[in-house]
Motif scaffolding. Sequence first.
Motif, PDB file in Angstrom:
ATOM      1  N   THR A 171       0.838  -1.191   0.000  1.00 30.21           N
ATOM      2  CA  THR A 171       0.000   0.000   0.000  1.00 30.21           C
ATOM      3  C   THR A 171       0.883   1.254   0.000  1.00 30.21           C
ATOM      4  OG1 THR A 171      -0.092  -0.009   2.422  1.00 30.21           O
ATOM      5  CG2 THR A 171      -1.836  -1.182   1.237  1.00 30.21           C
ATOM      6  N   ARG A 200     -14.522  -7.246   0.184  1.00 38.35           N
ATOM      7  CA  ARG A 200     -14.767  -6.765   1.546  1.00 38.35           C
ATOM      8  C   ARG A 200     -13.694  -7.273   2.513  1.00 38.35           C
ATOM      9  NH1 ARG A 200     -20.254  -7.819  -0.017  1.00 38.35           N
ATOM     10  NH2 ARG A 200     -20.180  -9.871   0.962  1.00 38.35           N
ATOM     11  N   GLU A 201     -13.281  -8.512   2.331  1.00 43.05           N
ATOM     12  CA  GLU A 201     -12.274  -9.082   3.232  1.00 43.05           C
ATOM     13  C   GLU A 201     -10.961  -8.322   3.163  1.00 43.05           C
ATOM     14  OE1 GLU A 201      -9.771 -13.264   3.923  1.00 43.05           O
ATOM     15  OE2 GLU A 201     -11.414 -13.186   2.455  1.00 43.05           O
ATOM     16  N   HIS A 202     -10.586  -7.882   1.954  1.00 42.69           N
ATOM     17  CA  HIS A 202      -9.287  -7.226   1.765  1.00 42.69           C
ATOM     18  C   HIS A 202      -9.407  -5.717   1.564  1.00 42.69           C
ATOM     19  CE1 HIS A 202      -7.156 -11.079   1.457  1.00 42.69           C
ATOM     20  NE2 HIS A 202      -8.161 -11.513   0.720  1.00 42.69           N
ATOM     21  N   ASN A 203     -10.600  -5.149   1.764  1.00 38.67           N
ATOM     22  CA  ASN A 203     -10.841  -3.713   1.586  1.00 38.67           C
ATOM     23  C   ASN A 203     -10.426  -3.247   0.192  1.00 38.67           C
ATOM     24  OD1 ASN A 203     -11.701  -1.113   2.334  1.00 38.67           O
ATOM     25  ND2 ASN A 203      -9.633  -0.529   2.948  1.00 38.67           N
ATOM     26  N   GLY A 240     -19.336  -2.564   1.320  1.00 40.04           N
ATOM     27  CA  GLY A 240     -17.905  -2.366   1.093  1.00 40.04           C
ATOM     28  C   GLY A 240     -17.679  -1.280   0.061  1.00 40.04           C
ATOM     29  N   ARG A 241     -16.521  -1.315  -0.581  1.00 39.33           N
ATOM     30  CA  ARG A 241     -16.147  -0.288  -1.571  1.00 39.33           C
ATOM     31  C   ARG A 241     -16.647  -0.710  -2.945  1.00 39.33           C
ATOM     32  NH1 ARG A 241      -9.863   0.501  -1.430  1.00 39.33           N
ATOM     33  NH2 ARG A 241     -10.385   2.117  -2.971  1.00 39.33           N
ATOM     34  N   GLY A 346     -13.133   5.943  -2.908  1.00 35.42           N
ATOM     35  CA  GLY A 346     -12.628   5.687  -1.561  1.00 35.42           C
ATOM     36  C   GLY A 346     -11.207   6.150  -1.346  1.00 35.42           C
TER      37      GLY A 346
END
Length: 432
Positions: A171, A200-203, A240-241, A346
Motif C-alpha cells: 500500500t 470486503r475481506e481485503h478492503n 464495502g467499496r 474511496g
Amino acid sequence: MQRFTARAVVVGDRAGTVVPDAVLDVDDGEIRWVGPAADAAPAPDAETVDLPGVLLPGLVNTHSHAPMVLFRGQAEGLPLDRWLGEVIWPREARLTGDDVEVAMTAASAEMLRNGVTTSVEMYFSPERIAAAVTATGARAVIATPLIPLPGMPPLEEQLQHSVELAAGTPTGGTVEYGLGPHAAYTLPLSILTSAAAAAREHNLLLHLHVAETATEGDELLARHGLSVPTLLAAHDVLGGRVLAAHCVHMDDADLELWQEYDVAVAHCPASNAKLASGVMRLREMLDRGIRVGLGTDGPASNDGLDLLADARLAAQLARLREADPTALTAAEAFWLATGAAADAIGRPDLGRLTRGRQADLVHVDTRDLRFEPVGDKEDLLTHLVWSGITPLVRDTWVAGRQVVRDGVCTTVDAEALRADVAERAARLAHGG
C-alpha cells in the motif's frame, strides 16, 4: 519544500471554493499549506514555482479502459451489444501483454496531458497496466477484470489470481489493485458473490458495470423477476467499496438500494451519449446523497480521455434532462471530476487541494481569451467548465513530481508511442 504561487487555486470541493492570489506548499509529495499569499509564512529555503495561471487538483477518472486507445474510432455507429460482439471482443482476443502495456502507456501520457492524474482501469493484463502507469508517473486503481471470454482461465482462477495480486501489492504507492467483475449479465451470480466477499475481506474496490443499457438486464429479469440492482443486493454483492459504472437505467427502488448500501457511481456521459445508452438520473442521485464521480469510459466509446470535456457534457445533459439551467452548477460539475470522484473510489487523499492530501496538481494557463472576462473569482471556475480549456493545461505534478512540463509529458516519448499504437492497432484490426 516546494512553494507554488498562482493566480488562483481551485480547491475541488462541492462549494466551488476558489482562492485568488494563492500559495500552495508541498513537502515529501504532500500538500502542507494552501491559502492566500498574504497569509503565507516566509519560506526562504523553498524552491519557488511561479505560475501565471490557476492550480487545480489532479483530475480523477472513475471508469476507464484506457488501453482501448488501440480501438479508438472503431465500430462507429453500433449499439453496445453489437459494438462489443462484432468488433471489440474479436479484436481484443488478439491482444498481447505488450499491446496492453504500450497502449496504456500512451493513454496514461494522454491523460496526464489532460490533467488526469488518477484513473480506475478495468482491463486485461493488469500487471502490464501497472508497469505502464509506473513509467508515466500517474496513479491507477486497477480493477482486475473477471469475464468469461474464450482463451481466458476459468472464472474461479481469474478471481484467485486477482485477489493474490491485490493482496501482494504494497500500500501507499501509485498503484492500487481492486476487483473488476464485468457485469451481472456476463457473469454467474455466484462469481459476483465470491468477488464481493473477497473485496470486503481485503478492503478492495469492487468495480462493475450496472444498468448501462435498457435491455441488458432483460434475461435476468425474466429468470429471477428482479432488477439487476435488486439481484446484486439479494446475492450479497453490495456493501464495502462498490463502484458501479454507468447506472443509466435505474428506477426509484434501485436508487434506494444504492443509498442503503452506499454504492458509488461512475458517471460516463460521453460514452453513454455516443452509444445512445441513455442519460443518467444525476441530479436525483446527488440529491439522495449517492456518491458520484465522472469517468471517460474507454477511448473507443468516448473517444477521448478528456475529463474536463466530460464535466461540461455532464452539466449539459443534466440540465437538458431536468429542463433546468440550475440542475448541475459549474462548481458541481468540476467537483464530479475532482473531490467527488476521489470520494467515489474511496481515496480521501486525492481530489482536493487541501492540507494533508497528495500533491497531485494541474496548472492551467489563463493567459488566453477563453479566460476573459473575469469579474469575480468564481468566473475562473465557470470558464474551467464551459470554455473548453483542456488545451491550456500546461503542467502536471503527481505527488509533487512534475510529469508534464509546458504541455509535454516528460516521462515518455509520446511520438514513439504514437507510431507504436498505430502499428499495433492496424495489426489487431486486420487479424495479424
